[in-house]
Structures are given as structure tokens and as C-alpha cells.
Design a protein around this motif. Structure first.
Motif, PDB file in Angstrom:
ATOM      1  N   SER A 206      38.043  40.858  26.704  1.00 19.15           N
ATOM      2  CA  SER A 206      37.915  41.637  28.203  1.00 19.15           C
ATOM      3  C   SER A 206      36.803  40.781  28.893  1.00 19.15           C
ATOM      4  O   SER A 206      35.992  40.521  28.347  1.00 19.15           O
ATOM      5  CB  SER A 206      37.637  43.149  27.905  1.00 19.15           C
ATOM      6  OG  SER A 206      37.516  43.620  29.237  1.00 19.15           O
ATOM      7  N   GLY A 207      37.319  40.323  29.951  1.00 18.88           N
ATOM      8  CA  GLY A 207      36.552  39.874  30.772  1.00 18.88           C
ATOM      9  C   GLY A 207      36.942  39.704  32.489  1.00 18.88           C
ATOM     10  O   GLY A 207      37.697  40.348  32.815  1.00 18.88           O
ATOM     11  N   VAL A 208      36.682  38.423  33.218  1.00 17.40           N
ATOM     12  CA  VAL A 208      36.838  38.362  34.497  1.00 17.40           C
ATOM     13  C   VAL A 208      37.727  36.971  34.656  1.00 17.40           C
ATOM     14  O   VAL A 208      37.152  36.006  34.119  1.00 17.40           O
ATOM     15  CB  VAL A 208      35.610  38.328  35.313  1.00 17.40           C
ATOM     16  CG1 VAL A 208      35.827  38.333  36.941  1.00 17.40           C
ATOM     17  CG2 VAL A 208      35.023  39.720  35.146  1.00 17.40           C
ATOM     18  N   VAL A 209      38.740  36.925  35.532  1.00 19.13           N
ATOM     19  CA  VAL A 209      39.252  35.673  35.641  1.00 19.13           C
ATOM     20  C   VAL A 209      38.447  34.769  36.499  1.00 19.13           C
ATOM     21  O   VAL A 209      37.797  35.057  37.796  1.00 19.13           O
ATOM     22  CB  VAL A 209      40.785  35.975  36.608  1.00 19.13           C
ATOM     23  CG1 VAL A 209      41.245  34.693  36.830  1.00 19.13           C
ATOM     24  CG2 VAL A 209      41.673  36.634  35.493  1.00 19.13           C
ATOM     25  N   GLU A 210      38.270  33.740  35.903  1.00 19.10           N
ATOM     26  CA  GLU A 210      37.414  32.558  36.772  1.00 19.10           C
ATOM     27  C   GLU A 210      37.904  31.482  37.522  1.00 19.10           C
ATOM     28  O   GLU A 210      37.854  30.906  38.432  1.00 19.10           O
ATOM     29  CB  GLU A 210      36.338  32.036  35.778  1.00 19.10           C
ATOM     30  CG  GLU A 210      35.080  31.069  36.439  1.00 19.10           C
ATOM     31  CD  GLU A 210      33.862  31.299  35.917  1.00 19.10           C
ATOM     32  OE1 GLU A 210      33.176  30.336  35.686  1.00 19.10           O
ATOM     33  OE2 GLU A 210      33.464  32.461  35.624  1.00 19.10           O
ATOM     34  N   GLU A 211      39.343  31.127  36.915  1.00 17.54           N
ATOM     35  CA  GLU A 211      40.167  30.052  37.478  1.00 17.54           C
ATOM     36  C   GLU A 211      41.529  30.559  37.027  1.00 17.54           C
ATOM     37  O   GLU A 211      41.877  31.044  35.994  1.00 17.54           O
ATOM     38  CB  GLU A 211      39.616  28.780  36.547  1.00 17.54           C
ATOM     39  CG  GLU A 211      40.469  27.565  37.274  1.00 17.54           C
ATOM     40  CD  GLU A 211      39.971  26.157  36.677  1.00 17.54           C
ATOM     41  OE1 GLU A 211      40.574  25.098  36.857  1.00 17.54           O
ATOM     42  OE2 GLU A 211      38.958  26.344  35.954  1.00 17.54           O
ATOM     43  N   VAL A 212      42.430  30.122  37.951  1.00 17.87           N
ATOM     44  CA  VAL A 212      43.897  30.378  37.906  1.00 17.87           C
ATOM     45  C   VAL A 212      44.661  29.031  37.992  1.00 17.87           C
ATOM     46  O   VAL A 212      44.468  28.358  39.128  1.00 17.87           O
ATOM     47  CB  VAL A 212      44.061  31.212  39.138  1.00 17.87           C
ATOM     48  CG1 VAL A 212      45.725  31.213  38.859  1.00 17.87           C
ATOM     49  CG2 VAL A 212      43.681  32.543  39.017  1.00 17.87           C
ATOM     50  N   ALA A 213      45.286  28.759  37.055  1.00 20.00           N
ATOM     51  CA  ALA A 213      46.059  27.498  37.137  1.00 20.00           C
ATOM     52  C   ALA A 213      47.296  27.659  37.835  1.00 20.00           C
ATOM     53  O   ALA A 213      48.102  28.766  38.095  1.00 20.00           O
ATOM     54  CB  ALA A 213      46.500  27.122  35.589  1.00 20.00           C
ATOM     55  N   PRO A 214      48.086  26.612  38.305  1.00 18.50           N
ATOM     56  CA  PRO A 214      49.360  26.599  39.016  1.00 18.50           C
ATOM     57  C   PRO A 214      50.375  27.433  38.117  1.00 18.50           C
ATOM     58  O   PRO A 214      50.285  27.308  36.865  1.00 18.50           O
ATOM     59  CB  PRO A 214      49.753  25.069  39.267  1.00 18.50           C
ATOM     60  CG  PRO A 214      48.643  24.592  39.314  1.00 18.50           C
ATOM     61  CD  PRO A 214      47.685  25.167  38.254  1.00 18.50           C
ATOM     62  N   GLY A 215      51.317  28.191  38.705  1.00 16.11           N
ATOM     63  CA  GLY A 215      52.236  28.963  38.153  1.00 16.11           C
ATOM     64  C   GLY A 215      51.901  30.330  37.772  1.00 16.11           C
ATOM     65  O   GLY A 215      52.717  31.330  37.507  1.00 16.11           O
TER      66      GLY A 215
END
Length: 310
Positions: A66-75
């Protein structure tokens, strides 16, 4: 980043804190800053070499996060930076969840239940998906049916009791005497002390059995199942002889190991946020105490779930 690693198979003391490169998310993945990581029996089996899913060490065990999204990749279309998420990515391959960061396919995660802290949410994915997929996807458990859940005080069992009650089923469970009050509070209608009584002599016929403890319990459970019922085991999943015995008795057989599934995770989150499902966390410790938590896991003395904080 900090992570737990091991250089050999063995007991809890092979686990050590190391510095490793932070993972980079690939297409369709997110990078999660882990706030808590759940500890499950499968982690100990992999660590010891009893279940060599990840090949030979070195590797990092663990799947529940469980955590926090730090980076989002394409797609990725389901999450943005800052979203709170939880899940059980990649199993049976390495997720390396005992670490400060995890890269995971976005569709193997879901939004964290709003009602849970990260510590609580980290204990839910593997146990919760196992119970959900066993009772809902496999058995199709329905109102008016009776279910026998072995090990009702454990990680999977205590969630299965609540899911079964939510589905309208009558719940019978086995548990040690020390856990009887706990499982009754969860909604168990009948509790059997497996150390004092042979469950086969006191349990009336049931429609579904969920077996979580091993030791030939699944085979013995055939005697309390109605024809047309379902025997579900998370221990003897590949027991072909057990499957044949079930078929001869007109019983459906399912060997279940949880699959990553954002749909199931969302369903569990909905139950939690509506107050119909509660997770019990019995042990919480910082990442540095991972060996101690694994010793507790090996002793089989946990009630509910164990969680590491980061």
C-alpha cells in the motif's frame, strides 16, 4: 532505496536490509512509494526455499503493498501522481514488495480503501483476493448455503468469514480455543476447536469448504460436503488424487492461489468502505524488524495479518 534481500535460502535471519537501485516503471506501470508491505505465509515459504517461485537468491520477497503513486509511465490511464493505491502485483513472479519503492502494472492495483490506513490496506490484497476468488469466483457462494472455513482466525480465514456472511451464508469455522471469541465477533455461527474435537463428528453437511491449513484437512473435509458442493484448498492446490476423490463424490474441486485482479481489489475496497469487511492486523513492525516478523510467521502464532512499515 532500502530493500530487504537474502543471499541464501534459510530461516528469518537470512533477511537483511540492503541499498539497491530504485525500480523504473515500464509502459503501463506506475512507481509506488511504499508506505507498508504485508507479510504472508508464502513469503516465508519462498524465503526458506520450500516454494522456490523466484529461483535462487538473491531476491526480495513480498507482494502486498500500500502506498502512493510517485510516477506514471505511458499507457497508464487509471492513476495519477499522488493517488493512494494498494495491491498484490506480479505474483507468482517477483514484486519485491519489501522495499521503499515498487514498480507495478497499473491494472494489478486499485485505489486504497478510504477507510483504511496504509498499514491496514497492506494486509488486505493477498488474503482478501484469496478469500474473494475462492468464495465468489469459484464457489459462487450464495445466501442460504453453509460453508466450513478451516483456520478462521488466520489471514485468509478471518476475511473469508466476513465475505461469507456478506453473501448470506451460514458460517462454520475451525479455530484454536484462544481465537473463538475473535471469529465469533467476525460472524461465525459455529466454531470448532480443532485441537479438542474432530470437526467431522460435529459439523453437519455443508455446501462449501475453504481449506487453509493443510495436514490432510482437505481430504477429511470431503466427508462433510454435500454432493454438488465445492472443496476449495489454498494448500493442496495440485493434489490430483484429491481432485479425483472429490469428483467421485460429486464435489467440485478448486485449487486456489490468488491472482492479481483490480476488479477484486475494488470489490474488497467497497466492502471495507461500507463497513462490511474489517481487516485485523495482529503485528506491525518497521522494515528493520523483518526477521522478527518472519519468526512470528514461522511459529504460526499470528491472528489476522502482519505488516511492515516503511
Amino acid at each position: 532505496m532500502r530493500a530487504v534481500s537474502q543471499r541464501t535460502f534459510g530461516g528469518p535471519d537470512v533477511l537483511e536490509i540492503v541499498e539497491v537501485e530504485r525500480p523504473r516503471p515500464r509502459l503501463n506501470e506506475v512507481l509506488v512509494r511504499v508506505r507498508a508491505a504485508g507479510v504472508n505465509p508464502i513469503d516465508a515459504h519462498v524465503r526458506s526455499g520450500v516454494l522456490p517461485l523466484l529461483g535462487a537468491p538473491p531476491f526480495t520477497v513480498g507482494w502486498d503493498v500500500s502506498g502512493v503513486v510517485e510516477e506514471v509511465a505511458p499507457g497508464v490511464t487509471r492513476f495519477t501522481v499522488g493517488d493512494e493505491v494498494y495491491g498484490m502485483p506480479r505474483i507468482p513472479y517477483a514484486a519485491s514488495a519489501y522495499a521503499e519503492y515498487v514498480a507495478a502494472p497499473s491494472r494489478q492495483l486499485a485505489h486504497k480503501p478510504a477507510a483504511l490506513t496504509h498499514v491496514e490496506a497492506a494486509g488486505l490484497p493477498l488474503a482478501g483476493l484469496t478469500a474473494w476468488q475462492a468464495l465468489v469466483d469459484c464457489a459462487g457462494l450464495a445466501a442460504g448455503q453453509r460453508i466450513l472455513i478451516h483456520g478462521g482466525g488466520g489471514g485468509v480465514g478471518h476475511l473469508a468469514i466476513q465475505i461469507a456472511r456478506h453473501r448470506g451464508a451460514e458460517v462454520v469455522t475451525t479455530a484454536s480455543a484462544a481465537k473463538h471469541d475473535f471469529v465469533r465477533q467476525l460472524g461465525a455461527d459455529q466454531v470448532v476447536d480443532y485441537r479438542a474435537v474432530d470437526f467431522g463428528t460435529v459439523v453437519e453437511p455443508v455446501d462449501v469448504v475453504l481449506e487453509t491449513v493443510g495436514a490432510h484437512t482437505a481430504q477429511r473435509s470431503l466427508d462433510v460436503l454435500r454432493p454438488g458442493g465445492a472443496l476449495i484448498t489454498i494448500v493442496d492446490m495440485r493434489d490430483a488424487d484429491l481432485a479425483r476423490q472429490a469428483a467421485r463424490r460429486g464435489v467440485r474441486f478448486f485449487g486456489v492461489t490468488a491472482e492479481p485482479d483490480h476488479v477484486g481489489l475494488a470489490a474488497l475496497a467497497e466492502l471495507v468502505d461500507s463497513g462490511k469487511l474489517k481487516l485485523h492486523v495482529g503485528h506491525v513492525a518497521p522494515l528493520a524488524d523483518v526477521s522478527r516478523i518472519h519468526r512470528i510467521l514461522d511459529a504460526g502464532s499470528t491472528t489476522g495479518k502482519a505488516v511492515l512499515t516503511l
